[in-house]
Design a protein around this motif. Structure first.
Motif, PDB file in Angstrom:
ATOM      1  N   GLN A 400       0.819  -1.214   0.000  1.00  0.00           N
ATOM      2  CA  GLN A 400       0.000   0.000   0.000  1.00  0.00           C
ATOM      3  C   GLN A 400       0.854   1.267   0.000  1.00  0.00           C
ATOM      4  O   GLN A 400       0.413   2.321  -0.463  1.00  0.00           O
ATOM      5  N   ALA A 401       2.067   1.166   0.533  1.00  0.00           N
ATOM      6  CA  ALA A 401       2.948   2.337   0.563  1.00  0.00           C
ATOM      7  C   ALA A 401       3.543   2.642  -0.812  1.00  0.00           C
ATOM      8  O   ALA A 401       4.017   3.763  -1.063  1.00  0.00           O
ATOM      9  N   ASP A 402       3.510   1.666  -1.701  1.00  0.00           N
ATOM     10  CA  ASP A 402       4.131   1.801  -3.021  1.00  0.00           C
ATOM     11  C   ASP A 402       3.109   2.321  -4.025  1.00  0.00           C
ATOM     12  O   ASP A 402       2.689   1.625  -4.946  1.00  0.00           O
ATOM     13  N   GLY A 403       2.669   3.561  -3.842  1.00  0.00           N
ATOM     14  CA  GLY A 403       1.592   4.110  -4.649  1.00  0.00           C
ATOM     15  C   GLY A 403       2.018   4.578  -6.022  1.00  0.00           C
ATOM     16  O   GLY A 403       3.207   4.694  -6.341  1.00  0.00           O
ATOM     17  N   ALA A 404       1.018   4.886  -6.858  1.00  0.00           N
ATOM     18  CA  ALA A 404       1.284   5.293  -8.241  1.00  0.00           C
ATOM     19  C   ALA A 404       1.773   6.732  -8.336  1.00  0.00           C
ATOM     20  O   ALA A 404       2.156   7.177  -9.421  1.00  0.00           O
ATOM     21  N   GLU A 405       1.777   7.462  -7.211  1.00  0.00           N
ATOM     22  CA  GLU A 405       2.225   8.856  -7.242  1.00  0.00           C
ATOM     23  C   GLU A 405       3.670   8.976  -7.741  1.00  0.00           C
ATOM     24  O   GLU A 405       4.063   9.986  -8.335  1.00  0.00           O
ATOM     25  N   GLN A 406       4.460   7.929  -7.494  1.00  0.00           N
ATOM     26  CA  GLN A 406       5.885   7.935  -7.863  1.00  0.00           C
ATOM     27  C   GLN A 406       6.107   7.695  -9.349  1.00  0.00           C
ATOM     28  O   GLN A 406       7.206   7.913  -9.862  1.00  0.00           O
ATOM     29  N   LEU A 407       5.085   7.226 -10.066  1.00  0.00           N
ATOM     30  CA  LEU A 407       5.274   6.814 -11.456  1.00  0.00           C
ATOM     31  C   LEU A 407       5.369   8.023 -12.376  1.00  0.00           C
ATOM     32  O   LEU A 407       4.655   9.016 -12.213  1.00  0.00           O
ATOM     33  N   ALA A 408       6.224   7.910 -13.389  1.00  0.00           N
ATOM     34  CA  ALA A 408       6.415   8.999 -14.350  1.00  0.00           C
ATOM     35  C   ALA A 408       5.148   9.212 -15.171  1.00  0.00           C
ATOM     36  O   ALA A 408       4.555   8.252 -15.685  1.00  0.00           O
ATOM     37  N   ARG A 409       4.751  10.468 -15.278  1.00  0.00           N
ATOM     38  CA  ARG A 409       3.561  10.826 -16.062  1.00  0.00           C
ATOM     39  C   ARG A 409       4.006  11.395 -17.413  1.00  0.00           C
ATOM     40  O   ARG A 409       5.151  11.827 -17.563  1.00  0.00           O
ATOM     41  N   PRO A 410       3.136  11.377 -18.396  1.00  0.00           N
ATOM     42  CA  PRO A 410       3.551  11.820 -19.734  1.00  0.00           C
ATOM     43  C   PRO A 410       4.019  13.279 -19.727  1.00  0.00           C
ATOM     44  O   PRO A 410       3.421  14.129 -19.067  1.00  0.00           O
ATOM     45  N   ALA A 411       5.083  13.527 -20.476  1.00  0.00           N
ATOM     46  CA  ALA A 411       5.687  14.861 -20.488  1.00  0.00           C
ATOM     47  C   ALA A 411       5.249  15.698 -21.682  1.00  0.00           C
ATOM     48  O   ALA A 411       5.615  16.868 -21.787  1.00  0.00           O
ATOM     49  N   SER A 412       4.489  15.099 -22.593  1.00  0.00           N
ATOM     50  CA  SER A 412       4.061  15.836 -23.791  1.00  0.00           C
ATOM     51  C   SER A 412       2.738  15.277 -24.285  1.00  0.00           C
ATOM     52  O   SER A 412       2.295  14.200 -23.879  1.00  0.00           O
TER      53      SER A 412
END
Length: 750
Positions: A400-412
Motif C-alpha cells: 500500500q505504501a508503493d503508490g502510483a504517485e511515484q510513477l512517471a507521467r507523460p511529459a508531452s
C-alpha cells in the motif's frame, strides 16, 4: 448381513477417508454421528458433501453476516434468499426474477470445453429448480496473460464451451467480463450467471415431505463422468503434478438440458410436483440428502433403480457421480401417472427411485442390502465448520505504501497520446468480440442490451416492456491492494453499470474466488472482502440473495488475485427508455458526473504503462453511487440523456474511445488536467451525453440529485481530440483496439 451391519461388526476396518479428501478429525466426526464406522457408500456421500465446494466449511462463519442484511429490496421483497438454489426477488407486476452466479474453475482448467459448458448447465438448472424459466446467461472469465501458452490452451475451449452450451439451449449471453492477469496462469476462473423469470405464484422450494410421496429421478442417465467432479476437484489446492484431485470432468449434453427445461416447466405448470432439486455438485448424494433434510421425515431410496450409462458403477460411484442434465422430484402418488406422462412427452427418462418415509434417516439400498443409513441433515447441513486463522499479511503495508504517485507521467501531448492508445488497446480493455461473437446474444428476441454495453438488459413482459438489467464486475488489482475496499468497488461498479442504463439496482449475487483458505493471508482477504460487501449492501439497502465461494484457486504457492465477482440485478420499468453507451449525434454535450481525484494506484494506466501494482485503491462513496444511479434512472424516464458510460477501468480515456467506436462519431474534449482527467479511476462517476437543447434540463436534474458534473466537450467529427494535447482518428484507434486479441489467438471462425 447387510452393509451397515458389516460396518457395525468391523469397526477397525481401514477406510480410504484421506484419499477422498476427508481429514482425520472429519472421519472421526462421521463415526461419532453414526455410532460406527461408515459404509463405503456413506463415506463417499460424506466426502463429497463435506467438501469445501459443497459444505462451505471454511467460509460459512464469514457468510453468516450476509444473513443479517435486510431482505427488502428498494422495490419490494426477497421471495427466496441465501440457502435456496437461487435468490428470487419481486420486480413488480406480479413478476419475480431469480439469478445466481457460481464457479466452475478447476474443471475448466482440466477440460476447458466441458468444464465451462457444464458450468453453464449447472447454473441453469439451479434457476430452473426455483420454478423459473431461464432467460439469459453471463460469464465473468479470468485468464493468465493473453500471450501465455496456458491461456492459448484454455481460453478457446472455455469460450467455445460457454457459447456452445448456451447457444444450444437458446439462451442469450448478455454480459460478463474477460480479464487477463499473471496470477490466473494455471487457474482460470469460469464463473457462470443465469437469470430466470417467474410469476410469484410459480415459486417452488425444494424439500421432501409427505410420507409415501415418491422420489423420482428424471433426465439423463448416470455415468462415470464427473465422479467426485467439482465437489472434490474444487476443494483442494491445484497441484499440476498430482492426479489425486483430478477426477473426470462432467460431460454436458445441452440438447438433453433443453428437453429437461421444457419438461420441468410443464411439470410445474401441471402442479404435479411438491419440490424439485437439480443434481449438480455431489450428484445423488446432494439431491437425496438435501431434499430429505429440508423435509419433515426420512427417505428411502433403491439405488438399483437408478438408470445407468455404465452398468459396472459401484454404489459409491453412483452416489458421487456428477453426470449432468439430471433432476430429482418429490411427487404425490396420485400425481405420478401425470408426471410420467409429461416426461414421456418430452422424451425424458423418469424412474421412481424411492419414497418419503416416517423415519428420521436417509436409507439407501443396493442389491437388497442397506448401504446408507444416515441422518440426512448430518450430510447436507451439519458438516464441519472451520474458523480458520487469518491475519493481515506482512507484505500488505509495503504494497500500500508503493503508490502510483511515484510513477512517471507523460511529459508531452504525443506521450499522452501513446499512453491512451496503449491503455485502450491493452488486452483487458481491447475489443472482446473474439469472445462475444461466439455467443448468441439476441436469441429469443428479448435482449435489449448486451456486450459491449455496461450492463445486459432483458425484456420481461412484451406488453408493458418491464425489464431487468444485470452486470458483473470485479477489479482484482483493487482487491489485492485492499480487499475490503476492493470488494466494495466491485459492488459499486456493478451497481453503477446497472444504474447508467436507467435501471434501479435491487439485489446482489456474488462469486467469491480466492486462494487456499489454509493460508492466513488468503483468509484475511476473504474476511475483509465479505465484511466490505456486507457493509456496502447495508448502506445501499440491497440484499445478498445468494452466491458461491470458490477456494483453492492457486497454482503452487501463488494464489490468484482476490476476485470477489459481484453481480447486480436491477429493474427498468420500460426497456425502450434504456440508455446506451455510444455517441449517436454531432454537437451534443459530453459531461462527466462525479468527482475526479488523483486516484491512479491499481489503475489500468499504472498496470499497462508501468507494470505497477501498489498503493491504495480509489475511495468508495456509496451515497454518491446511489445518487448517481437515482439520477440516471430518472434521466432515462425523461429521455434527457443520449448516451452514458460508467467510468471505471481505463477511466475517461476508455469511455471516450468505446463511445466513439459504436457509431464512428468523434469527440473533442477540453480538460483541466488532461492526464489525470483521462486516466483517473475514481469511483461514482459516469460520462453522459446530452443534446444541445436539453443541457440545462439535465444540469437541473443533476442538481436535484446532488450529483457534481463538469462539461468537458462536444461530440462530432471523426477523431478523438484532447484540446492542446493530441488527436487520434477514431477508425485508426478502433482498428488497433479490435486487433489485440485476434493477433494472438487468430481470427475466430464460426
Amino acid at each position: 448381513m447387510d452393509t451397515v451391519a458389516v460396518a457395525e461388526a468391523t469397526p477397525d476396518k481401514p477406510q480410504p477417508w484421506s484419499e477422498l479428501g476427508l481429514r482425520e478429525e472429519e472421519y472421526d466426526s462421521i463415526r461419532e454421528i453414526l455410532g460406527r464406522r461408515p459404509t463405503g457408500a456413506e463415506l463417499a456421500m460424506y466426502s463429497v458433501m463435506w467438501s469445501e465446494h459443497c459444505s462451505y466449511k471454511s467460509s460459512k462463519v464469514h457468510l453468516k453476516k450476509f444473513g443479517d442484511l435486510p431482505q427488502e429490496t428498494p422495490l419490494g421483497k426477497t421471495l427466496a434468499g441465501i440457502g435456496e438454489n437461487a435468490g428470487v426477488i419481486d420486480i413488480g407486476q406480479g413478476y419475480a426474477v431469480t439469478f445466481k452466479v457460481e464457479s466452475h474453475n478447476h474443471p475448466s482448467y482440466v477440460e476447458p470445453y466441458q468444464g465451462a459448458a457444464t458450468g453453464v448447465g449447472g447454473i441453469v438448472r439451479d434457476i430452473l429448480a426455483m420454478g423459473a424459466r431461464p432467460i439469459a446467461v453471463m460469464d465473468p472469465l479470468r485468464f493468465g496473460p493473453l500471450d501465455a501458452l496456458d491461456t492459448r490452451r484454455v481460453m478457446p475451449g472455455i469460450v467455445a464451451g460457454v457459447g456452445g452450451y448456451g447457444n444450444c439451449l437458446g439462451l442469450p449471453n448478455i454480459g460478463g467480463e474477460v480479464v487477463f492477469d499473471d496470477t490466473y496462469v494455471g487457474n482460470p476462473l469460469v464463473n457462470a450467471l443465469c437469470v430466470g423469470v417467474l410469476r410469484h405464484e410459480d415459486l417452488h422450494l425444494a424439500f421432501a415431505s409427505g410420507v409415501g410421496n415418491k422420489v423420482v429421478l428424471y433426465g439423463a442417465r448416470t455415468g462415470g463422468d464427473g465422479i467426485g467432479g467439482v465437489s472434490v476437484l474444487a476443494s483442494e489446492t491445484f497441484d499440476a503434478d498430482g492426479p489425486a484431485k483430478r477426477p473426470s470432468v462432467q460431460v454436458g449434453d445441452p440438447f438433453m438440458e433443453k428437453l429437461l427445461i421444457e419438461c420441468t416447466l410443464e411439470l410445474f405448470r401441471a402442479q404435479v410436483v411438491n419440490g424439485i432439486q437439480d443434481l449438480g455438485g455431489a450428484g445423488l448424494s446432494c439431491a437425496t440428502s438435501e431434499l430429505a433434510s429440508a423435509g419433515d421425515g426420512g427417505m428411502h431410496v433403491e439405488l438399483d433403480t437408478v438408470p445407468l450409462r455404465d452398468s459396472t458403477l459401484s454404489p459409491e460411484e453412483i452416489l458421487m457421480s456428477e453426470s449432468q442434465e439430471r433432476m430429482m422430484a418429490v411427487v404425490e402418488p396420485h400425481h405420478l401417472d401425470a408426471f410420467m406422462a409429461i416426461c414421456a412427452k418430452w422424451d425424458v427418462e423418469a424412474v421412481v427411485v424411492g419414497e418419503v418415509t416416517d423415519g428420521d434417516n436417509l436409507v439407501i439400498d443396493w442389491h437388497g442390502q442397506t448401504v446408507v443409513d444416515v441422518p440426512p441433515r448430518s450430510v447436507a447441513h451439519d458438516g464441519p465448520t472451520y474458523d480458520r486463522p487469518y491475519a493481515r499479511p506482512e507484505w500488505q503495508d509495503a504494497l500500500q505504501a508503493d503508490g502510483a504517485e511515484q510513477l512517471a507521467r507523460p511529459a508531452s501531448g504525443d506521450e499522452l497520446r501513446d499512453q491512451v492508445v496503449a491503455v485502450v488497446t491493452s488486452p483487458n480493455l481491447a475489443d472482446k468480440s473474439w469472445v462475444t461473437d461466439q455467443y448468441d446474444r439476441y436469441v429469443q428476441g428479448n435482449t435489449v442490451l448486451a456486450q459491449p454495453e455496461d450492463a445486459g438488459v432483458i425484456r420481461i413482459d412484451d406488453e408493458t416492456n418491464l425489464g431487468v438489467a444485470v452486470s458483473t464486475d470485479c477489479n482484482g488489482r483493487f482487491a489485492k491492494l485492499d480487499p475490503y475496499v476492493g470488494a466494495q468497488l466491485a459492488l459499486a461498479e456493478s451497481y453503477r453499470n446497472v444504474g447508467v442504463t436507467g435501471a434501479l439496482p435491487l439485489a446482489v449475487t456474488d462469486c467469491l474466488n480466492f486462494g487456499s483458505p489454509e493460508n492466513p493471508d488468503v483468509m484475511w482477504q476473504f474476511e475483509q472482502a465479505t465484511h466490505g460487501l456486507k457493509d456496502a449492501c447495508e448502506v445501499l439497502g440491497i440484499p445478498v440473495t445468494g452466491g458461491n465461494v470458490s477456494f483453492y484457486n492457486q497454482t503452487g504457492e501463488t494464489p490468484i488475485l482476490p476476485t470477489p465477482v459481484v453481480g447486480i440485478l436491477g429493474v427498468i420499468d420500460d426497456v425502450r427508455t434504456r440508455i446506451t453507451q455510444g455517441f449517436v449525434a454531432e454537437g451534443s454535450h459530453v459531461l462527466v458526473l462525479g468527482e475526479t481525484r488523483d486516484e491512479l494506484s491499481g489503475s489500468s494506466w499504472a498496470d499497462v504503462v508501468h507494470g505497477h501494482l501498489g498503493g491504495r485503491p480509489p475511495i468508495v462513496d456509496l451515497e454518491a453511487e446511489r445518487a448517481l444511479a437515482n439520477l440516471m434512472v430518472e434521466a432515462a424516464k425523461t429521455g434527457v440523456v443520449e448516451a452514458a458510460h460508467d467510468l471505471s477501468d481505463g477511466g475517461l480515456a476508455v469511455a471516450l474511445a468505446e463511445a466513439t467506436f459504436r457509431h464512428g462519431v468523434g469527440v473533442t474534449v477540453d480538460l483541466d488536467d488532461p492526464f489525470l482527467d483521462l486516466f483517473s479511476e475514481s469511483a461514482a462517476r459516469a460520462m453522459v451525453v446530452v443534446a444541445e437543447g436539453r443541457h440545462d434540463e439535465f444540469v437541473s436534474l443533476a442538481e436535484k440529485h446532488g450529483v457534481e458534473l463538469a462539461s468537458v466537450g462536444r461530440t462530432g467529427g471523426d477523431v478523438i481530440e484532447v484540446a492542446g494535447q493530441f488527436s487520434v482518428p477514431v477508425a485508426e484507434l478502433k482498428a488497433a483496439w479490435q486487433a489485440t486479441i485476434p493477433a494472438v489467438l487468430g481470427a475466430h471462425v464460426a
